[in-house]
Motif scaffolding. Structure first.
Motif, short mmCIF file in Angstrom:
data_model
loop_
_atom_site.label_atom_id
_atom_site.label_comp_id
_atom_site.label_asym_id
_atom_site.label_seq_id
_atom_site.Cartn_x
_atom_site.Cartn_y
_atom_site.Cartn_z
N PRO A 66 -11.68 -10.93 -5.52
CA PRO A 66 -11.96 -11.01 -4.35
C PRO A 66 -11.04 -10.61 -3.29
O PRO A 66 -9.85 -10.02 -3.83
CB PRO A 66 -11.80 -12.80 -4.16
N ILE A 67 -11.29 -10.31 -2.31
CA ILE A 67 -10.38 -9.61 -1.39
C ILE A 67 -10.52 -10.01 0.21
O ILE A 67 -11.42 -10.54 0.73
CB ILE A 67 -10.68 -7.91 -1.07
N VAL A 68 -9.58 -10.00 1.07
CA VAL A 68 -9.50 -10.37 2.41
C VAL A 68 -9.89 -8.75 3.13
O VAL A 68 -9.41 -7.85 2.68
CB VAL A 68 -8.29 -10.87 3.25
N GLY A 69 -11.36 -8.94 3.69
CA GLY A 69 -11.70 -7.55 4.14
C GLY A 69 -10.85 -7.05 5.35
O GLY A 69 -9.70 -7.58 5.80
N GLY A 70 -11.18 -5.78 6.12
CA GLY A 70 -10.48 -5.44 7.04
C GLY A 70 -10.22 -3.83 7.06
O GLY A 70 -10.72 -3.22 6.44
N LEU A 71 -9.29 -3.51 7.76
CA LEU A 71 -8.76 -1.94 8.12
C LEU A 71 -7.56 -1.93 8.99
O LEU A 71 -6.86 -3.08 8.80
CB LEU A 71 -9.92 -1.01 8.58
N SER A 72 -7.47 -1.13 9.85
CA SER A 72 -6.26 -1.11 10.79
C SER A 72 -6.40 -2.02 11.97
O SER A 72 -7.67 -2.64 11.99
CB SER A 72 -6.21 0.13 11.54
N ALA A 73 -5.39 -2.64 12.48
CA ALA A 73 -5.29 -3.92 13.36
C ALA A 73 -4.36 -3.59 14.43
O ALA A 73 -3.49 -3.06 14.15
CB ALA A 73 -5.23 -5.03 12.58
N ILE A 74 -4.22 -4.45 15.38
CA ILE A 74 -3.21 -4.56 16.25
C ILE A 74 -2.71 -5.98 16.13
O ILE A 74 -3.70 -7.00 16.22
CB ILE A 74 -3.47 -4.42 17.70
N GLY A 75 -1.42 -6.23 15.95
CA GLY A 75 -0.99 -7.82 16.02
C GLY A 75 0.61 -7.85 16.48
O GLY A 75 0.94 -7.09 17.16
#
Ligand SMILES: NC(=O)c1ccc[n+]([C@@H]2O[C@H](COP(=O)([O-])OP(=O)(O)OC[C@H]3O[C@@H](n4cnc5c(N)ncnc54)[C@H](OP(=O)(O)O)[C@@H]3O)[C@@H](O)[C@H]2O)c1
Length: 372
Positions: A66-75
């Motif tokens: 399993p994986i937590v999805g995503g790519l680049s982000a701002i935080g």
């Protein structure tokens, strides 16, 4: 180092257990910072046009599950490891998806979408930096957190954090254009220009001071693209060319614009048979350069050799490209507000809607994100 007790013990994340099951929102333990890492509170997580194809298995990208999805982000930085020297809790940061092994930078992978090409990248993407940005908190290598001057960008220039997420699209062609050393005043063909990365490539090339010839099949979208660029950058040098599918015709049309110094291609794999890149390379000047960021099979003309041309493959961008891009943004070299981008925003519970929207809401000035 921020007190890790400031972080919640658990947080919400979009977890993909298997391709068949798809994503669901789960409560997962919040990672803790250690040497070389930061924990970032995610504000906006970017979604690209083919994220859906990646997570439903159509693209055949390999990544751990399993994986937590995503790519680049701002935080915002939530906590940092003991070796952070400039990152501090509360700072606004670009969280970049390209992770390099520290002891072998040639071993790299794209967070939460592709495990990379060698044993080292597969190990890191599985065991160390596995989970992506579709979550309230994410553990990120310190060097993948890029400080954004919030006062300059958001107060003085008036960008919202959502608008800044258009970096997700713009950084990629910036990496390709820097790699072939595009100079102000040069003429570059962007093809195909009607998609997400191609459209962003047009914006970036204009902001770098180039004249752009935008090639595409869709005349209506080419017209929208030209209007968008002219509105955001009055005086921009932009031409459009409709692809006919005939190699010689398209090459002649491009040659009629005069000297062409560079080409950047961002063709999706399902269009690999298209002849447009062969036409663009045929129209390149002696010593011209082409950045191949997409997938086209038939590109070689007799003139590549005879005209001393360079064809360069490029995956994403380098760290120094991100640093320079942020400086350009902070200097005000890009348009603002809707003249730059019109974002669509979804909550984690609307993951399916977000992935569907990202596949449709494409082209210059369009981007989609999940707001955890
Ligand atoms: N090298 C890298 O680091 C890197 C990074 C990111 C993405 N990419 C590549 O860039 C590709 C494009 O991504 P995107 O998000 O921009 O996709 P997108 O928004 O779906 O755009 C696809 C583009 O391809 C055009 N196209 C589709 N079929 C075509 C055909 N048969 N002949 C000519 N043009 C055709 C589309 O034109 P119409 O408007 O006419 O349909 C549109 O301009 C991705 O698939 C990926 O492989 C590479």
């Amino acid at each position: 180092m921020a007190a890790t007790s400031d972080l919640p013990t658990h947080h919400r994340a979009l977890v993909l257990e298997t391709i068949e099951e798809g994503f669901s929102v789960k409560k997962v333990p919040t990672p803790q910072p250690g040497p070389g890492s930061a924990i970032v509170r995610i504000l906006e997580a970017g979604v690209i046009s083919y994220h859906r194809e990646i997570y439903n298995g159509e693209r055949g990208y390999e990544f751990p599950k399993p994986i937590v999805g995503g790519l680049s982000a701002i935080g915002r930085i939530g906590a940092v490891g003991p070796d952070a020297v400039v990152l501090e809790p509360g700072q606004l940061v670009w969280v970049d998806c390209v992770i390099h092994a520290r002891d072998n930078p040639d071993s790299l992978f794209l967070t939460a979408i592709h495990e990379g090409m060698d044993a080292g990248s597969k190990k890191l993407s599985s065991d160390v930096w596995r989970d992506g940005a579709f979550a309230e908190y994410m553990k990120v290598p310190l060097e993948n957190c890029f400080r954004l001057d919030e006062n300059r960008l958001c107060q003085e220039l008036g960008y919202s954090v959502r608008e800044l997420m258009y970096m997700l699209y713009m950084l990629v062609p910036f990496g390709g254009l820097r790699d072939i050393r595009l100079e102000p005043g040069e003429t570059v063909v962007v093809c195909p220009a009607t998609g997400g990365f191609g459209g962003a490539g047009v914006q970036v090339a204009v902001s770098m001071g180039a004249r752009v010839i935008a090639m595409g099949r869709n005349e209506k979208e080419l017209a929208r693209l030209k209007e968008h660029v002219k509105k955001g950058t009055p005086g921009a040098n932009i031409e459009t060319v409709k692809m006919t599918g005939d190699h010689e015709t398209d090459a002649s049309t491009l040659q009629a614009f005069g000297t062409i110094d560079a080409v950047i291609d961002l063709t999706p794999p399902f269009a690999a048979q298209s002849k447009h890149l062969k036409s663009a390379i045929r129209a390149l000047r002696r010593g011209g350069r082409c950045s191949m960021m997409g997938y086209v099979e038939d590109v070689i003309n007799w003139n590549v050799m005879a005209m001393n041309q360079t064809l360069k493959g490029k995956l994403m961008y380098e760290r120094e490209d991100i640093v320079l891009f942020v400086k350009m943004l902070e200097r005000g070299l890009f348009p603002r507000g809707k003249d730059l981008v019109d974002p669509k925003v979804f909550k984690m519970d609307e993951c399916k809607e977000a992935l569907d929207a990202a596949a449709e809401w494409t082209g210059i000035g369009r981007t989609v994100m999940i707001e955890p």
